[in-house]
Write a protein that holds these residues in place. Structure first.
Motif: not given
Length: 1152
Positions: A658-686
């Motif tokens: 259900x989650x994998x079906x919803x993710x593409x729909x949830x962000x289909x209309x996003x306008x956010x172009x900027x990303x972060x990177x280090x916090x993503x790895x920190x989140x996985x590590x935590x």
């Protein structure tokens, strides 16, 4: 020793233990894949001898320098010592002792500029030293009599003014002896080779086929050294860029057998050493300053005393200069305009190096007034060592018998040969390959030869299905038996004494009590009676179950977790990437790695999406729908939920779907172009810390992380830094933040695999730090387009998720007294000088270890290596994998050169150079590589080769491919980028190569080129490979080129319309689409055969190769030509022929 020598095999130890999945290992060259024909590569004859690049020694005649077509590589191979050039095994020739080196030897390997003034150019060793005269067999050809060589236009220009006329040239030549063949008339000036003399081939005849097959030399003689003989006075040394005089072999056409090698220089004169015939060298005008003197000078080694008259007969008018004593070589004054140039000895600047910016062509004139260039004469490519031939010969000689590991110091078959391994006490070459299997007893000898002593270790390598996985040994709570002092693990080389009550360590000689539960009586030979029942006493590779003492915090680990972290910024959503990843994960989660016969994987999974903020998902099995939690404070990352984040796939299957079906729909209309990177790895590590387990993060990322957050980066791409002292900054991370983050990840066992989808610069040098130091992988899909790239990406993702991985790994390499591990290369982290730490280690990763002497070694006891890897399996079991290898030690340099492995040497040199660019200018790194290889070859020439003319390039049999492969490394995108190579590409390739195994670097640096139109549609085998040069392509054929990352299908303009229809389903050449990413599935034999070839190649590589269709004369053809590595490159890289000349010049300079 016989390769197949069978040691006593013991009974099998039972079934392989669970826990190894038998993933099929892609068969890299060495492994057999089902369906892969054995003949895919030509037999490899051993690495090519490298060219060293010393400056030409004095009096170096370039043209002569190359072997004639017929001649063996050695362009004079040394017989007695050279390892068998061509022989089937790379074993030493039986003939026996190395030829006396003394006379021939040149001064030791440093660059010595010649000590003579110009007037006396001495080529080669001082005369007095020249020891004996070579038998005619290896005597040089006389030029005049040979059939006229075909001269090709050469790509090189001469350095000095050309000789004024042919006549002059011939005079020069006349003055020199070319080899000693007997001929009576002086050869035509630069062309002819001497007639094939009637002398029997020296070491065996080889046919001069175009492909350069050589027949093996008789062992007794040893292959002739590969020498390119330069006996003719070439007037100028061909520098790269200069014409090498080609004496072409006597008109031999490939395919015809060359005349028996004559001795000496001529083409056939060398015994075919390498496996390829050498082109005859053509004499060119003397280099400036070079004297053309008579043969002796140029061939001191050869001639050594005045040659018997007959041999030199028409040759040498001038005094014999041979290395004898003699007058200065040139018999006539230098020609006007050329100053006498000693072999480079005086005043000669080192010409531009090949493949460096000023490729030879523009080389300075060395002071001489320019003259009209002589007609270009080119060294015949068929006469120089051919990788294809070497590969083919090794396949034919060593592919049919199993490789039994019971014998110490045995050189394994090449990685390009399919062979079966039988472990009888030493680790399989699939786990460990060494640069040499016979190492010098002293550090002085090692320094003199400059051959690096290194091992390429792939601890978790996949084995083919017909080989047994390492047995798992469980010694219970007491754990593995180890040496009290050095802590080495029990292995086949430990010596039991006192009736079996104690054992003496083979690494440190300490005596240790045998624990009571491990005691066993000895038989009459001193072996334990349970020798064959215990893997650790009779096999080279095995595993121990680790006790709790080997675990963190003294508690057994939990099974690892996989966390999928998906970039949902505008670019990722718009390109269709997010939807593609979510669709694939639904089915891929059923294929997580699992131990042996387990019903399901023990690995738990979690999901995160991110742009400027992070979204965590609770997918607990009791929920009806997944829940999302957003963390917007990226400066202080934490995981908002514990329970429900990492779950068992089967229990939470419906919530995950259900989650994998919803993710593409949830962000289909996003306008956010900027990303972060280090916090993503920190989140996985935590998250892994909270769950108290190791694991892997799969991060799918599209752009430079410019959003405000820790680890924010700026665009610092600057092509203007290329070829400046600041170029190294392009390879270095722009902040130390990621190094500290990597250290934290390694401590937790958090490995990161990074999938990049950039449309512009995203700083791979910085983003790659964490994956690299945690033992992870980076995959890069520039300008990702769903229709053309999805297949490649999905194949890579599937393999990455399913492959065998060890978590929270630590590796230590122990050695016997006398050598120690001093340097390490690869994707890992080191907090001290001995332990290699990896958060994750997969079946494709290698660790390269360099050894140095810290004491003397003895020939009797040899040297031992033991690699111990402690890791957590995918089921959470703590294990130790042990690999042992015994090597021989030698007091003679000849034994070292006879037992080297060129592919492994190139793997090490490339990694060493690729690390060097982080701290030194690229030009410095390139020059150091060339110099080291020149020293390796000059040391061989001086100490091991039979005396011969300095004009001959002599390569050790098992290193005859060193020059061609080294040139490929020098021309690679990291060390010599073309204008189209981006900074990110270079950083990506640099990291990729650092953890490649030997089979991968072999095809990466010298790609495989197959003529598809020659494929037999009724057979399962691959068509025979051809050499990587445009002149080998015919416009009426279709070819496939693979290098481990890409597969190119090149279609000639004149290909028959029926073939185009059968392969592409269109009616004409103009209708073929460049946009195809897979070949159309058509029901005809040709289409099926080509697709099966592509599938077979894909199965052998660790990454899915991108298919690129190239039409002749199309814009993509420039990219394709970049991989034809024997040709000159657009970025300034030298052709193989030019580089060989340049190496010869460098070697001569070192010897002068």
């Amino acid at each position: 020793m016989s390769v197949n020598q069978q040691a006593h095999t013991g009974p099998p130890y039972g079934q392989p233990q669970p826990g190894y999945q038998g993933y099929q290992q892609p068969a890299y060259g060495a492994q057999s894949l089902p369906g892969v024909p054995q003949s895919q590569y030509g037999a490899y004859n051993g690495p090519m001898p490298g060219y060293q690049q010393p400056v030409p020694p004095q009096g170096y005649f370039p043209s002569l320098g190359f072997p004639s077509k017929g001649s063996p590589v050695s362009l004079n191979s040394d017989t007695s010592l050279a390892p068998n050039f061509i022989g089937s095994l790379r074993a030493a020739p039986t003939s026996g002792a190395p030829p006396p080196t003394s006379g021939a030897s040149h001064p030791s390997g440093h660059l010595a500029y010649s000590q003579f003034e110009h007037g006396d150019v001495q080529n080669g060793i001082p005369a007095s030293a020249a020891p004996m005269q070579r038998p005619p067999a290896s005597q040089p050809f006389l030029p005049g009599s040979a059939p006229t060589p075909v001269s090709q236009t050469s790509t090189f220009q001469q350095y000095g003014p050309p000789a004024a006329s042919v006549q002059q040239l011939s005079n020069h030549m006349a003055g020199m002896t070319i080899g000693s063949t007997a001929a009576s008339a002086p050869p035509p000036a630069g062309l002819g080779y001497g007639p094939p003399t009637s002398v029997p081939p020296v070491s065996g005849s080889f046919s001069a086929t175009g492909s350069g097959l050589y027949t093996p030399y008789s062992t007794s003689q040893g292959p002739p050294p590969t020498s390119v003989s330069q006996g003719l006075p070439l007037a100028q040394p061909p520098f790269p860029g200069q014409t090498v005089s080609t004496q072409r072999l006597p008109t031999q056409v490939p395919g015809f057998a060359p005349p028996p090698p004559s001795t000496g220089v001529g083409p056939s004169s060398y015994p075919p050493t390498t496996g390829a015939p050498r082109p005859p060298a053509m004499p060119g005008p003397p280099l400036p300053g070079q004297t053309v003197a008579g043969p002796p000078s140029s061939q001191p080694n050869h001639v050594s005393s005045p040659p018997p008259p007959s041999t030199m007969a028409g040759l040498h008018p001038g005094p014999p200069m041979g290395g004898l004593h003699g007058p200065s070589p040139p018999t006539h004054p230098p020609q006007p305009g050329y100053q006498m140039q000693q072999n480079g000895s005086f005043g000669q600047v080192r010409g531009p190096q090949p493949n460096y910016g000023g490729a030879y062509p523009g080389a300075p004139n060395y002071g001489s007034p320019p003259g009209p260039p002589p007609p270009p004469k080119r060294l015949d490519p068929d006469s120089i060592p051919s990788p294809i031939q070497v590969i083919e010969d090794d396949r034919n000689n060593r592919g049919s018998e199993p490789y039994v590991t019971g014998v110490r110091g045995q050189v394994p078959p090449l990685v390009t040969t399919n062979f079966l391994v039988k472990d009888q006490g030493n680790a399989s070459p699939r786990y460990i390959r060494c640069t040499s299997y016979n190492i010098p007893c002293t550090s002085d000898m090692a320094k003199q030869s400059q051959v690096p002593l290194a091992a390429i270790i792939k601890p978790l390598a996949t084995l083919p299905p017909e080989e047994t996985l390492p047995y798992l040994v469980d010694h219970g709570e007491s754990g593995p038996v180890r040496c009290n002092r050095c802590k080495a693990y029990m292995c086949p080389f430990m010596q039991f004494i006192e009736g079996g009550r104690r054992f003496q360590c083979c690494f440190c000689s300490c005596v240790t009590e045998v624990p009571p539960h491990y005691f066993q009586h000895l038989d009459h030979t001193g072996k334990r009676v349970d020798f064959y029942d215990r893997p650790e006493l009779s096999l080279g590779s095995y595993e121990f179950l680790a006790t709790v003492d080997y675990c963190k915090n003294n508690k057994f680990p939990s099974p690892p977790a996989f966390i999928f972290m998906i970039d949902v910024s505008y670019n990722a959503v718009k390109s269709g990437l997010v939807r593609l990843i979510c669709e694939e994960l639904k089915s891929l989660l059923d294929y997580l790695p699992r131990e042996g016969n387990m019903e399901e994987s023990a690995i738990r999974v979690g999901f995160v999406t991110y742009n400027k903020v992070l979204h965590f998902y609770n997918v607990k099995s009791s929920l009806a729908q997944p829940q999302m939690m957003v963390v917007s404070d990226v400066a202080d990352m934490f995981v908002p939920l514990l329970d429900g984040f990492l779950v068992n796939v089967n229990e939470s299957r419906t919530v995950i779907a259900s989650l994998l079906d919803q993710i593409p729909e949830m962000f289909a209309d996003t306008r956010e172009t900027e990303t972060v990177f280090a916090p993503v790895i920190q989140a996985g590590l935590e998250a892994l810390k909270a769950a108290e387990c190791a694991g892997k993060l799969f991060v799918f990322h599209t752009s430079l992380p410019i959003a405000e957050a820790p680890g924010k980066l700026k665009n610092r791409d600057d092509r203007k830094l290329i070829n400046t002292d600041k170029e190294k900054t392009l390879f270095q991370p722009q902040t130390s933040f990621y190094n500290n983050l990597a250290k934290d990840c390694v401590a937790q066992g958090c490995c990161v695999d990074l999938f990049l989808f950039p449309n512009q610069y995203l700083d791979v040098a910085t983003l790659g730090v964490v994956p690299y130091q945690t033992g992870g992988s980076i995959y890069k899909y520039a300008y990702f387009q769903l229709e053309t790239d999805q297949y490649r990406f999905l194949n890579d993702l599937r393999r990455d998720v399913q492959k065998e991985v060890g978590f929270d790994a630590v590796m230590r390499v122990r050695t016997s007294t006398g050598i120690r591990a001093t340097d390490f290369f690869g994707a890992f982290y080191m907090s001290n000088t001995t332990d290699v730490e990896m958060a994750g280690l997969d079946c494709d990763k290698t660790i390269t270890v360099e050894f140095k002497h810290d004491d003397k070694l003895s020939e009797d006891s040899g040297a031992l290596l033991q690699c111990a890897l402690l890791y957590t399996s995918c089921a959470g079991q703590r294990r130790l994998r042990i690999h042992n290898l015994s090597l021989n030690c030698c007091t003679q340099l000849a034994d070292l050169y006879r037992n080297c492995e060129t592919d492994t040497l190139i793997n090490y040199l490339a990694k060493y150079a690729y690390r060097g660019v982080l701290s030194s200018p690229v030009k410095t790194v390139r020059d150091a590589l060339i110099n080291q290889c020149a020293q390796i070859l000059a040391c061989y020439r001086k100490n091991c080769a039979s005396p011969s003319s300095a004009g001959q390039l002599i390569l050790p049999e098992c290193m005859k491919l060193l020059p061609v492969y080294l040139n490929c490394v020098l021309k690679s995108d990291v060390l010599q980028p073309g204008p189209e190579v981006t900074t990110d590409d270079r950083a990506y390739i640099r990291q990729l190569v650092t953890s490649m195994d030997v089979a991968e670097t072999n095809v990466f640096f010298y790609p495989r080129l197959l003529p598809l139109t020659k494929a037999d549609v009724d057979s399962d085998s691959l068509p025979a490979a051809i050499r990587n040069s445009e002149e080998r392509l015919s416009k009426g054929d279709i070819y496939l080129l693979e290098n481990g990352l890409n597969i190119f299908v090149w279609v000639g303009v004149s290909v028959q319309q029926s073939l185009i229809q059968n392969l592409f389903g269109v009616s004409s050449f103009s209708q073929i689409s460049n946009a195809l990413s897979t070949l159309p599935v058509l029901e005809n034999p040709f289409s099926k055969k080509v697709r099966s070839v592509v599938d077979m190649l894909q199965g052998q590589r660790s990454r899915y190769m991108k298919l690129i269709i190239v039409k002749q004369e199309d814009k993509l053809e420039m990219l394709f030509k970049h991989f034809l590595v024997e040709d000159k490159s657009l970025s300034g890289g030298a052709s193989y022929v030019d580089f060989l000349c340049h190496m010869h010049k460098e070697i001569r300079q070192l010897l002068s």
